[in-house]
Design an enzyme around this catalytic site. Structure first.
Site, PDB file in Angstrom:
ATOM      1  CG  ASP A  46      -1.134   3.486   8.124  1.00 18.99           C
ATOM      2  OD1 ASP A  46      -0.558   4.536   8.740  1.00 18.99           O
ATOM      3  OD2 ASP A  46      -0.592   3.137   6.932  1.00 18.99           O
ATOM      4  CG  ASP A  62       2.657   5.162   6.169  1.00 21.89           C
ATOM      5  OD1 ASP A  62       1.874   4.562   6.594  1.00 21.89           O
ATOM      6  OD2 ASP A  62       3.575   4.452   5.217  1.00 21.89           O
ATOM      7  NE  ARG A  63      -1.764   3.146   3.262  1.00 22.52           N
ATOM      8  CZ  ARG A  63      -2.301   2.279   2.300  1.00 22.52           C
ATOM      9  NH1 ARG A  63      -3.604   2.187   2.334  1.00 22.52           N
ATOM     10  NH2 ARG A  63      -1.589   1.659   1.533  1.00 22.52           N
ATOM     11  CB  SER A  76       1.546  -0.458   6.142  1.00 17.16           C
ATOM     12  OG  SER A  76       0.944   0.697   5.787  1.00 17.16           O
ATOM     13  CG  HIS A  77      -2.697  -0.609   4.646  1.00 17.21           C
ATOM     14  ND1 HIS A  77      -1.342  -0.436   3.977  1.00 17.21           N
ATOM     15  CD2 HIS A  77      -3.345  -1.408   3.645  1.00 17.21           C
ATOM     16  CE1 HIS A  77      -1.364  -1.191   2.889  1.00 17.21           C
ATOM     17  NE2 HIS A  77      -2.539  -1.682   2.581  1.00 17.21           N
ATOM     18  CE  LYS A 121       1.371   5.583   2.606  1.00 14.42           C
ATOM     19  NZ  LYS A 121       2.472   4.739   2.173  1.00 14.42           N
ATOM     20  CG  ASP A 141       3.017   2.157   8.780  1.00 13.25           C
ATOM     21  OD1 ASP A 141       2.073   2.543   8.426  1.00 13.25           O
ATOM     22  OD2 ASP A 141       3.836   2.553   7.895  1.00 13.25           O
TER      23      ASP A 141
HETATM   24  C1  VG1 Z   1      -0.250   0.235  -1.396  1.00 11.02           C
HETATM   25  C2  VG1 Z   1      -0.771   1.760  -1.872  1.00 11.02           C
HETATM   26  C3  VG1 Z   1       0.488   2.816  -2.322  1.00 11.02           C
HETATM   27  C4  VG1 Z   1       1.270   2.631  -0.980  1.00 11.02           C
HETATM   28  C5  VG1 Z   1       1.603   1.096  -0.594  1.00 11.02           C
HETATM   29  C6  VG1 Z   1       2.195   1.445   0.757  1.00 11.02           C
HETATM   30  O1  VG1 Z   1       0.721  -0.447  -2.301  1.00 11.02           O
HETATM   31  O2  VG1 Z   1      -1.631   1.577  -3.309  1.00 11.02           O
HETATM   32  O3  VG1 Z   1       0.046   3.603  -2.821  1.00 11.02           O
HETATM   33  O4  VG1 Z   1       2.543   3.111  -1.237  1.00 11.02           O
HETATM   34  O5  VG1 Z   1       0.322   0.627  -0.200  1.00 11.02           O
HETATM   35  O6  VG1 Z   1       1.364   2.208   1.878  1.00 11.02           O
HETATM   36  P1  VG1 Z   1      -0.056  -1.627  -3.225  1.00 11.02           P
HETATM   37  O7  VG1 Z   1       1.142  -2.034  -4.074  1.00 11.02           O
HETATM   38  O8  VG1 Z   1      -0.581  -2.549  -2.412  1.00 11.02           O
HETATM   39  O9  VG1 Z   1      -0.991  -0.965  -4.333  1.00 11.02           O
HETATM   40  V1  VG1 Z   1       1.714   1.683   3.348  1.00 11.02           V
HETATM   41  O10 VG1 Z   1       0.816   2.931   4.351  1.00 11.02           O
HETATM   42  O11 VG1 Z   1       1.078  -0.135   3.440  1.00 11.02           O
HETATM   43  O12 VG1 Z   1       3.259   1.802   3.781  1.00 11.02           O
HETATM   44 CO    CO Z   2       1.434   2.723   6.285  1.00 14.79          CO
END
Ligand code: VG1
Ligand code: CO
Length: 542
Positions: free
Chosen positions: A276, A280-281, A112-113, A375, A278
């Site tokens: 981001d 989704d953000r 992801s990010h 998302k 992937d």
């Molecule tokens: C973080 C965010 C959470 C989100 C998750 C995955 O998790 O706070 O809201 O759903 O990332 O997002 P954490 O446990 O680090 O707080 V993504 O765009 O990384 O799939």
């Molecule tokens: Co993501």
């Protein structure tokens, strides 16, 4: 082609977190590491005769991992795998393809990010036939399996050419390499008024979309520039790179600084957005105005009916617990249900599946709807564009109108990154022990009205998730929440979420940090962050 059964010892710590298994890329590349986890998924969900979707965000090791997963799927007897060209699929596009083709689920390769590259992060996540991330009940069994596994199966074969769209086979398994963008674009066209948005661009509306060298580049160019007629160059950093150009593909004011500078500059476009790794953000910005994700969710809920896909109104809304309660106020006015879930998109799945909610979101730059089970960054950008095209107002004016109607929830998240895990754990233990005695205490002038450790009982299947974040509420409606991240790969990341409500008169230009100052002071006094971790200031403020 021969099938090998390879003996393997279980690997410690293959525990899926908030969103799948995330580790340093070098860990994923260790002998048997990826194979162990993938076979554990396969053992749990069953593969024989089934169809899966496979794709990832294009980060370093994405292409190699895809070939391994394909050979393992073939060796385990899968009937067919639908894979994005170049092993690329944004997370929402993967979710859509799983649903569209009525498959048995999919594997998404992404962290992801988190930054990508040989020294950065990689990740693997299993999504269910509904298109959503596997729920805790499934990830728990997968984790148990990683600790018991003794062998994995893999086919001995040449790489599949994933660079070309078309059908190939691997042993008896069909591999369909598809255009990663096409079906997603069709879905977006079914939800939004592309004609109205096109007319807005034609009349001179200017936008900047920062794809952050990550997966949305090809999607954004096709949709914004080709279909909607936005000026060439509207999408920047639109070519996905294995290391995302060396930056965090994280759409927030810290990491999307280039975009923020432009949007707050003298020749700012009307609308700015970023997504981001992937896809989704999303972050949205107006000329000279930043829209916090919690406000964005509330505003989208209040205006979604302006887009054709949501013209009938919303069944209900859901937000993760630490997300601001701004959207609850909208739900109340609309007379629809609102739900509070733990952090992580997987908790929205049941509510979406049974039709209790249409829109959901998280403070962490995530917004989405029942069109997929993840998302969806570009979806949020398009919903905003649709609303802007109908209302014909600036982002700043729409935001001011929203706050005037619903009041304003000042909101911020403070992240303390790479904290030593033992120190963070000790702090959480002490905080949890102190909860019972907090009620009615006055801290930094604020009176505690309640404190607990969030427990979620899924209203659909009754499953219980405990320890989802410590929250402390104050008598004026303010609150703060503390939890440890489940996506980090280095030490612990401590997240402090802060919220304060103001009904009016509103200081529209007021800095949230200033408005939140008393809550921040009380949070530090109660959690003793500095005493336990040595940290005074957060690393990232959003
Ligand atoms: C973080 C965010 C959470 C989100 C998750 C995955 O998790 O706070 O809201 O759903 O990332 O997002 P954490 O446990 O680090 O707080 V993504 O765009 O990384 O799939
Ligand atoms: Co993501």
């Amino acid at each position: 082609m021969t099938i090998h059964t390879v003996a393997t010892a279980p690997i410690a710590g293959q525990k899926p977190g908030t969103s799948g298994l995330r580790k340093k890329t070098s860990v994923f590349m260790e002998r048997h590491y990826l194979e162990n986890f993938v076979q554990s998924i396969f053992d749990v969900v069953g593969v024989e005769g089934k169809t899966f979707v496979l794709g990832g965000d294009g980060r370093y090791f994405n292409d190699r991992a895809a070939q391994v997963i394909l050979r393992m799927a073939a060796a385990n007897g899968a009937a067919r795998v639908i894979v994005g060209q170049g092993a690329i699929l944004s997370t929402p596009a993967a979710s859509h393809l799983i649903r569209l083709n009525k498959t048995d689920g999919g594997i998404v390769m992404s962290a992801s990010h988190n930054p990508g590259g040989p020294n950065e992060d990689f990740g693997v996540k299993f999504n269910m036939p509904n298109g959503g991330p596997a729920p805790e009940s499934v990830t728990k069994i997968i984790f148990e399996r990683t600790k018991a596994i003794k062998e994995y199966r893999i086919m001995d074969a040449q790489d599949i050419d994933l660079g070309r769209v078309g059908r190939a086979s691997l042993g008896g398994m069909i591999v369909d390499v598809i255009d990663p963008v096409a079906d997603y674009v069709t879905l977006m066209e079914s939800l939004f008024d592309f004609g109205a948005i096109r007319a807005m661009f034609a009349s001179g509306f200017r936008m900047r979309m920062d794809s952050m060298c990550a997966v949305t580049g090809p999607y954004a160019v096709e949709i914004l520039e080709r279909r909607l007629g936005a000026a060439a160059g509207t999408v920047v950093n639109g070519t996905p790179l294995p290391d995302f150009g060396g930056v965090h593909p994280d759409p927030n004011p810290t990491w999307a600084k280039e975009l923020m500078d432009e949007m707050f500059g003298s020749d700012a476009p009307d609308f700015g957005a970023a997504s981001d790794g992937d896809g989704d953000r999303n972050m949205v910005v107006g000329a000279g105005v930043y829209v916090s994700p919690s406000d964005s969710l509330a505003l989208l809920a209040a205006n979604a009916h302006l887009a054709p896909g949501y013209a009938k109104g919303l069944a209900g809304v859901a937000r993760s617990m630490p997300t601001s309660t701004a959207v609850d106020r909208v739900a109340k006015v609309l007379g629809i249900g609102s739900y509070e879930t733990p952090t992580g998109w997987k908790f929205f799945g049941n509510l979406l599946d049974v039709g209790r909610v249409t829109l959901c979101g998280e403070e962490s730059f995530g917004t989405g709807s029942d069109h997929v089970r993840e998302k969806d960054g570009l979806w949020a950008v398009l919903l905003w564009l649709n609303i802007l095209a109908v209302k014909k107002m600036s982002v700043a004016a729409i935001l001011a109108e929203h706050w005037a109607r619903f009041g304003r929830n000042y909101y911020s998240r403070h992240d303390f990154e790479a904290v030593a895990s033992d120190k963070a754990d000790r702090m959480m233990v002490a905080l949890r022990e102190s909860l019972a005695g907090l009620k009615r205490q006055v801290v930094e002038g604020m009176t505690v009205s309640g404190a607990d450790d969030f427990v979620y009982i899924d209203p659909v299947d009754g499953s219980v998730s405990t320890k989802q974040g410590v929250r402390v509420m104050f008598s004026d409606g303010s609150r703060f929440i503390v939890r440890l991240s489940g996506t980090g790969t280095e030490g612990a990341t401590l997240r402090l979420y802060l919220e304060r409500y103001e009904a009016g008169p509103l200081g529209l230009d007021r800095d949230p940090q200033e408005a939140l100052a008393p809550v921040i002071r009380a949070a530090h006094a109660i959690t003793r962050i500095t005493e336990f971790t040595g940290r005074e200031m957060p690393d990232v403020v959003t």
